[in-house]
Design a protein around this motif. Structure first.
Motif, PDB file in Angstrom:
ATOM      1  N   LEU A  99       0.954  -1.432   0.091  1.00 27.11           N
ATOM      2  CA  LEU A  99       0.147   0.138  -0.173  1.00 27.11           C
ATOM      3  C   LEU A  99       0.967   1.040  -0.154  1.00 27.11           C
ATOM      4  O   LEU A  99       0.236   2.430  -0.706  1.00 27.11           O
ATOM      5  N   ILE A 100       1.707   1.134   0.577  1.00 30.18           N
ATOM      6  CA  ILE A 100       2.787   2.387   0.741  1.00 30.18           C
ATOM      7  C   ILE A 100       3.313   2.795  -0.579  1.00 30.18           C
ATOM      8  O   ILE A 100       3.540   3.757  -1.267  1.00 30.18           O
ATOM      9  N   ILE A 101       3.541   1.709  -1.443  1.00 32.58           N
ATOM     10  CA  ILE A 101       4.546   1.471  -2.451  1.00 32.58           C
ATOM     11  C   ILE A 101       4.020   1.919  -3.467  1.00 32.58           C
ATOM     12  O   ILE A 101       3.318   2.914  -4.285  1.00 32.58           O
ATOM     13  N   GLN A 102       1.983   1.649  -3.288  1.00 34.49           N
ATOM     14  CA  GLN A 102       1.325   2.498  -4.414  1.00 34.49           C
ATOM     15  C   GLN A 102       0.881   3.394  -3.796  1.00 34.49           C
ATOM     16  O   GLN A 102       0.611   4.578  -5.272  1.00 34.49           O
ATOM     17  N   LYS A 103       0.400   4.012  -2.795  1.00 32.12           N
ATOM     18  CA  LYS A 103       0.734   5.666  -2.591  1.00 32.12           C
ATOM     19  C   LYS A 103       1.585   6.229  -2.929  1.00 32.12           C
ATOM     20  O   LYS A 103       1.607   7.049  -3.696  1.00 32.12           O
ATOM     21  N   LYS A 104       2.571   6.045  -3.089  1.00 36.15           N
ATOM     22  CA  LYS A 104       4.091   6.975  -3.192  1.00 36.15           C
ATOM     23  C   LYS A 104       3.597   6.763  -5.482  1.00 36.15           C
ATOM     24  O   LYS A 104       3.499   7.965  -5.483  1.00 36.15           O
ATOM     25  N   ARG A 105       3.732   5.222  -6.087  1.00 37.66           N
ATOM     26  CA  ARG A 105       3.103   5.315  -6.771  1.00 37.66           C
ATOM     27  C   ARG A 105       1.935   6.750  -7.153  1.00 37.66           C
ATOM     28  O   ARG A 105       2.643   7.582  -8.270  1.00 37.66           O
ATOM     29  N   GLN A 106       0.703   6.801  -6.695  1.00 36.61           N
ATOM     30  CA  GLN A 106       0.461   7.868  -6.609  1.00 36.61           C
ATOM     31  C   GLN A 106       0.309   9.359  -6.872  1.00 36.61           C
ATOM     32  O   GLN A 106       0.077   9.768  -7.361  1.00 36.61           O
ATOM     33  N   ALA A 107       0.866   8.730  -6.104  1.00 33.20           N
ATOM     34  CA  ALA A 107       1.369  10.306  -5.691  1.00 33.20           C
ATOM     35  C   ALA A 107       2.532  11.432  -6.763  1.00 33.20           C
ATOM     36  O   ALA A 107       2.438  12.081  -6.519  1.00 33.20           O
ATOM     37  N   ILE A 108       3.057  10.062  -7.395  1.00 30.22           N
ATOM     38  CA  ILE A 108       3.969  10.009  -8.442  1.00 30.22           C
ATOM     39  C   ILE A 108       3.001  11.017  -9.136  1.00 30.22           C
ATOM     40  O   ILE A 108       3.576  11.817 -10.099  1.00 30.22           O
ATOM     41  N   TYR A 109       2.183   9.996  -9.794  1.00 34.11           N
ATOM     42  CA  TYR A 109       1.025  10.352 -10.480  1.00 34.11           C
ATOM     43  C   TYR A 109       0.610  11.702 -10.308  1.00 34.11           C
ATOM     44  O   TYR A 109       0.100  12.102 -11.671  1.00 34.11           O
ATOM     45  N   ASN A 110       0.108  11.424  -9.190  1.00 34.61           N
ATOM     46  CA  ASN A 110      -0.239  12.734  -9.250  1.00 34.61           C
ATOM     47  C   ASN A 110      -0.069  14.392  -8.696  1.00 34.61           C
ATOM     48  O   ASN A 110      -0.170  15.447  -9.071  1.00 34.61           O
TER      49      ASN A 110
END
Ligand code: ADP
Ligand code: MG
Length: 309
Positions: A99-110
């Protein structure tokens, strides 16, 4: 995450009379992590405390095993953790590594704001970029990311990518935006011809100037496919001109991609408006700003779109 525990406790209460219950609890206390936890915290846990904590221990082990089996839990993405809470064992839920990795990924996309851009640039990466015919551009792109992130307050000249249809200009812009996003930098990519249409359609509404304002202030701006439409004097002077003037004054990096080289852009696109009137001085003024903001790179190669289904 308290409600998750409560929901489980409810369920457990209902199952309390299930004849398997005692066995399940016994099994739960055999779990290695549970045993270790009780051993590490024995000073604060009496036999009675442990007995009272049975449903929590059961919750911990059953959720943990569910995750191990790849089944969905009540709080997907969260791992259960044993804690000591007022002489009782409790379960708290902490974000899992995934989840932490996914959130980081999402933050990058954002951090990459795309306006009317194709979806496939979302995962564009400089590392995947086929270098043939674009060594200089790819190298300059990598250098830009490093230099900009090292000194974001300083002026960095961005790139004007010129090349024919399908050679990978938009892809490269996307890869630069994603590379910057990984370093925490926000950028805005916009397909200029569609943006111009949107501006025309929203003339007079509050939205127009708000949009122009947002675009002109974004830390890194990328204007994709400039020169592909017919320009009106209004778009040229009051939209594009205003945006570029601001970015030049504030020394904010601005990228471009175009089928036209800079000379063609000035003569063919910026000079003649959609009513056929020639305004060479106005074109020159815009062009000066573009040259200040970006260095021209020519990208050659095959049209990659032909090779795609
Ligand atoms: P242009 O903007 O120059 O017209 P695009 O960037 O849209 O071209 O590229 C055309 C197609 O080729 C797109 O589907 C894009 O994802 C793909 N593509 C372009 N460059 C690369 C590359 N270096 N590696 C992988 N795919 C690429
Ligand atoms: Mg393109």
């Amino acid at each position: 995450m308290k409600d998750v525990g409560e929901q489980l406790a409810e369920k457990l209460k209902k199952r309390n009379w299930n004849k398997n219950y005692r066995q399940l609890i016994r099994d739960a206390f055999e779990d290695e992590e549970v045993k270790n936890f009780i051993r590490d915290n024995q000073a604060g846990l009496s036999q009675e405390d442990i007995a009272k904590s049975a449903s929590k221990v059961y919750e911990f082990v059953s959720v943990k095993n569910k995750i191990k089996r790849g089944e969905e839990t009540l709080a997907p993405g969260y791992d259960p953790q044993l804690t000591l809470n007022n002489h009782l064992i409790d379960v708290t839920y902490v974000p899992s590594e995934a989840l932490i990795i996914q959130k980081k990924r999402q933050a990058i996309y954002n951090r990459v704001h795309s306006i009317n851009m194709p979806k496939d640039i979302r995962d564009a990466e400089l590392a995947d970029y086929d270098l043939e015919g674009r060594e200089l551009a790819a190298e300059a792109a990598g250098r830009f990311i490093v230099e900009y992130t090292n000194a974001p307050k300083k002026f960095h000249r961005a790139m004007y990518l010129q090349g024919s249809f399908g050679v990978g200009k938009t892809y490269l812009l996307g890869a630069i935006a994603n590379g910057l996003a990984e370093e925490g930098v926000t950028s805005t990519l916009l397909h200029f011809p569609s943006f111009a249409v949107e501006m025309k359609n929203s003339i007079g509404s509050n939205g127009t100037m708000k949009m122009v304002d947002e675009v002109k202030r974004t830390p890194v701006l990328m204007l994709d496919d400039i020169g592909a439409d017919q320009l009106s004097s209004w778009i040229r002077d009051d939209i594009l001109g205003v945006i570029l003037q601001y970015r030049m004054q504030e020394e904010l990096p601005t990228f471009f991609s175009s089928n036209l080289d800079m000379i063609q852009l000035e003569k063919q696109y910026l000079t003649t408006n959609n009513r056929g009137e020639a305004e060479p001085l106005k074109a020159k003024r815009i062009m000066e700003r573009i040259r200040f903001l970006a260095e021209e790179f020519r990208i050659v190669g095959r049209n990659r779109r032909q090779f795609k289904k």
